[in-house]
Design a protein around this motif. Structure first.
Motif, PDB file in Angstrom:
ATOM      1  N   LYS A  41       3.585 -10.345 -38.873  1.00  0.00           N
ATOM      2  CA  LYS A  41       2.765 -11.148 -37.952  1.00  0.00           C
ATOM      3  C   LYS A  41       3.600 -11.867 -36.901  1.00  0.00           C
ATOM      4  N   SER A  42       3.286 -11.636 -35.637  1.00  0.00           N
ATOM      5  CA  SER A  42       3.977 -12.329 -34.550  1.00  0.00           C
ATOM      6  C   SER A  42       3.716 -13.830 -34.646  1.00  0.00           C
ATOM      7  N   GLY A  43       4.815 -14.586 -34.547  1.00  0.00           N
ATOM      8  CA  GLY A  43       4.669 -16.043 -34.536  1.00  0.00           C
ATOM      9  C   GLY A  43       4.863 -16.691 -35.893  1.00  0.00           C
ATOM     10  N   SER A  44       4.783 -15.905 -36.988  1.00  0.00           N
ATOM     11  CA  SER A  44       5.006 -16.500 -38.304  1.00  0.00           C
ATOM     12  C   SER A  44       6.508 -16.798 -38.441  1.00  0.00           C
ATOM     13  N   TYR A  45       6.869 -17.658 -39.379  1.00  0.00           N
ATOM     14  CA  TYR A  45       8.247 -18.130 -39.507  1.00  0.00           C
ATOM     15  C   TYR A  45       9.249 -16.981 -39.669  1.00  0.00           C
ATOM     16  N   GLY A  46       9.055 -16.160 -40.707  1.00  0.00           N
ATOM     17  CA  GLY A  46       9.999 -15.078 -40.986  1.00  0.00           C
ATOM     18  C   GLY A  46      10.076 -14.056 -39.863  1.00  0.00           C
ATOM     19  N   CYS A  47       8.931 -13.724 -39.298  1.00  0.00           N
ATOM     20  CA  CYS A  47       8.895 -12.707 -38.231  1.00  0.00           C
ATOM     21  C   CYS A  47       9.580 -13.219 -36.968  1.00  0.00           C
ATOM     22  N   THR A  48       9.404 -14.509 -36.691  1.00  0.00           N
ATOM     23  CA  THR A  48      10.058 -15.109 -35.524  1.00  0.00           C
ATOM     24  C   THR A  48      11.568 -15.085 -35.720  1.00  0.00           C
ATOM     25  N   LYS A  49      12.015 -15.467 -36.917  1.00  0.00           N
ATOM     26  CA  LYS A  49      13.458 -15.468 -37.210  1.00  0.00           C
ATOM     27  C   LYS A  49      14.037 -14.059 -37.073  1.00  0.00           C
ATOM     28  N   VAL A  79      -2.327  -7.121 -28.116  1.00  0.00           N
ATOM     29  CA  VAL A  79      -1.401  -7.238 -26.984  1.00  0.00           C
ATOM     30  C   VAL A  79      -1.213  -8.687 -26.520  1.00  0.00           C
ATOM     31  N   ASP A  80      -2.307  -9.458 -26.419  1.00  0.00           N
ATOM     32  CA  ASP A  80      -2.150 -10.833 -25.914  1.00  0.00           C
ATOM     33  C   ASP A  80      -1.295 -11.693 -26.846  1.00  0.00           C
ATOM     34  N   LYS A  81      -1.392 -11.425 -28.140  1.00  0.00           N
ATOM     35  CA  LYS A  81      -0.570 -12.159 -29.117  1.00  0.00           C
ATOM     36  C   LYS A  81       0.899 -11.749 -28.969  1.00  0.00           C
ATOM     37  N   GLN A  82       1.120 -10.443 -28.737  1.00  0.00           N
ATOM     38  CA  GLN A  82       2.486  -9.950 -28.557  1.00  0.00           C
ATOM     39  C   GLN A  82       3.100 -10.538 -27.285  1.00  0.00           C
ATOM     40  N   LYS A  83       2.277 -10.627 -26.251  1.00  0.00           N
ATOM     41  CA  LYS A  83       2.750 -11.171 -24.971  1.00  0.00           C
ATOM     42  C   LYS A  83       3.218 -12.615 -25.157  1.00  0.00           C
ATOM     43  N   GLU A  84       2.400 -13.381 -25.838  1.00  0.00           N
ATOM     44  CA  GLU A  84       2.715 -14.789 -26.102  1.00  0.00           C
ATOM     45  C   GLU A  84       4.013 -14.900 -26.919  1.00  0.00           C
ATOM     46  N   PHE A  85       4.140 -14.033 -27.913  1.00  0.00           N
ATOM     47  CA  PHE A  85       5.306 -14.022 -28.807  1.00  0.00           C
ATOM     48  C   PHE A  85       6.579 -13.674 -28.030  1.00  0.00           C
ATOM     49  N   VAL A  86       6.516 -12.613 -27.235  1.00  0.00           N
ATOM     50  CA  VAL A  86       7.674 -12.149 -26.460  1.00  0.00           C
ATOM     51  C   VAL A  86       8.113 -13.215 -25.455  1.00  0.00           C
ATOM     52  N   GLU A  87       7.147 -13.814 -24.772  1.00  0.00           N
ATOM     53  CA  GLU A  87       7.483 -14.822 -23.762  1.00  0.00           C
ATOM     54  C   GLU A  87       8.072 -16.083 -24.394  1.00  0.00           C
ATOM     55  N   LYS A  88       7.449 -16.529 -25.469  1.00  0.00           N
ATOM     56  CA  LYS A  88       7.912 -17.758 -26.133  1.00  0.00           C
ATOM     57  C   LYS A  88       9.321 -17.601 -26.701  1.00  0.00           C
ATOM     58  N   GLN A  89       9.596 -16.438 -27.301  1.00  0.00           N
ATOM     59  CA  GLN A  89      10.904 -16.214 -27.947  1.00  0.00           C
ATOM     60  C   GLN A  89      11.900 -15.501 -27.027  1.00  0.00           C
ATOM     61  N   LYS A  90      11.473 -15.215 -25.784  1.00  0.00           N
ATOM     62  CA  LYS A  90      12.347 -14.538 -24.801  1.00  0.00           C
ATOM     63  C   LYS A  90      12.958 -13.253 -25.385  1.00  0.00           C
TER      64      LYS A  90
END
Length: 201
Positions: A41-49, A79-90
């Protein structure tokens, strides 16, 4: 149980990326290794790390730069969730939306955490010819995935170097086969000169 794709050509697929554009992955087409990671899941702790560790490895690790490895992330998020994830985490690599589960099906990726996570955390390493070499399947240990890819890139790089060496070998063998002209045994010129001087004295 061995995964059915090990040693086989990695499946190609096309999915929408975070920018809404369709991204096509054809392993082996660019002649570089591919690290394809499926995550829950995009944005969850482990996935973000995990995603950020791949981002940092691409920026900082010489091994990742040298091998020109292609990193691709896939989850079932829209896609919109992925976009948010990619932009936030660069994130600097493609992050794809597999909402219908097409890529997961092609790569035999099931659910994670005993069915609690929509997608298991699985990373595939694919060599430069497009063959699946290995995979790491551990949903909980998110930090193991970049280490797994590093280990395999090291191995693939060594294989490529070894494969490149035989072309140079014949020249080396030819040089080795040419006998060196040995100096004639017996007294040297200097010794003969000194002997002649002694006689004249």
């Amino acid at each position: 149980m061995v995964h059915p794709l090990i040693g086989k050509p990695a499946p190609s697929f096309s999915l929408p990326g975070a920018d809404g554009e369709t991204y096509s992955l054809t392993p082996g087409a660019k002649g570089v290794p591919v690290a394809l990671f499926f995550y829950p899941k995009s944005g969850s702790y482990g996935c973000t790390k995990e995603a950020c560790q791949f981002r940092d490895a691409l920026a900082d690790k010489d091994l990742f730069k040298r091998t020109k490895v292609e990193i691709v992330g896939v989850s079932s998020d829209p896609v919109d969730k992925q976009k948010e994830f990619v932009e936030k985490q660069k994130l600097t690599y493609p992050v794809l939306s597999d909402a219908k589960g097409e890529a997961r099906k092609a790569y035999h990726v099931g659910k994670g955490l005993f069915g609690l996570a929509e997608t298991a955390r699985v990373t595939f390493i694919i060599d430069s010819k497009g063959t699946v070499r290995d995979l790491l399947d551990t949903t909980v240990n998110y930090s193991a995935h970049v280490k797994f890819v590093s280990k395999w890139l090291d191995k693939l790089e060594a294989e490529e170097k070894k494969a490149a060496t035989p072309a140079e070998a014949p020249a080396a063998e030819a040089a080795a086969a040419t006998p060196e002209v040995a100096a004639p045994e017996g007294p040297s010129i200097d010794e003969l000169g000194r002997a002649a001087e002694a006689v004249q004295a």
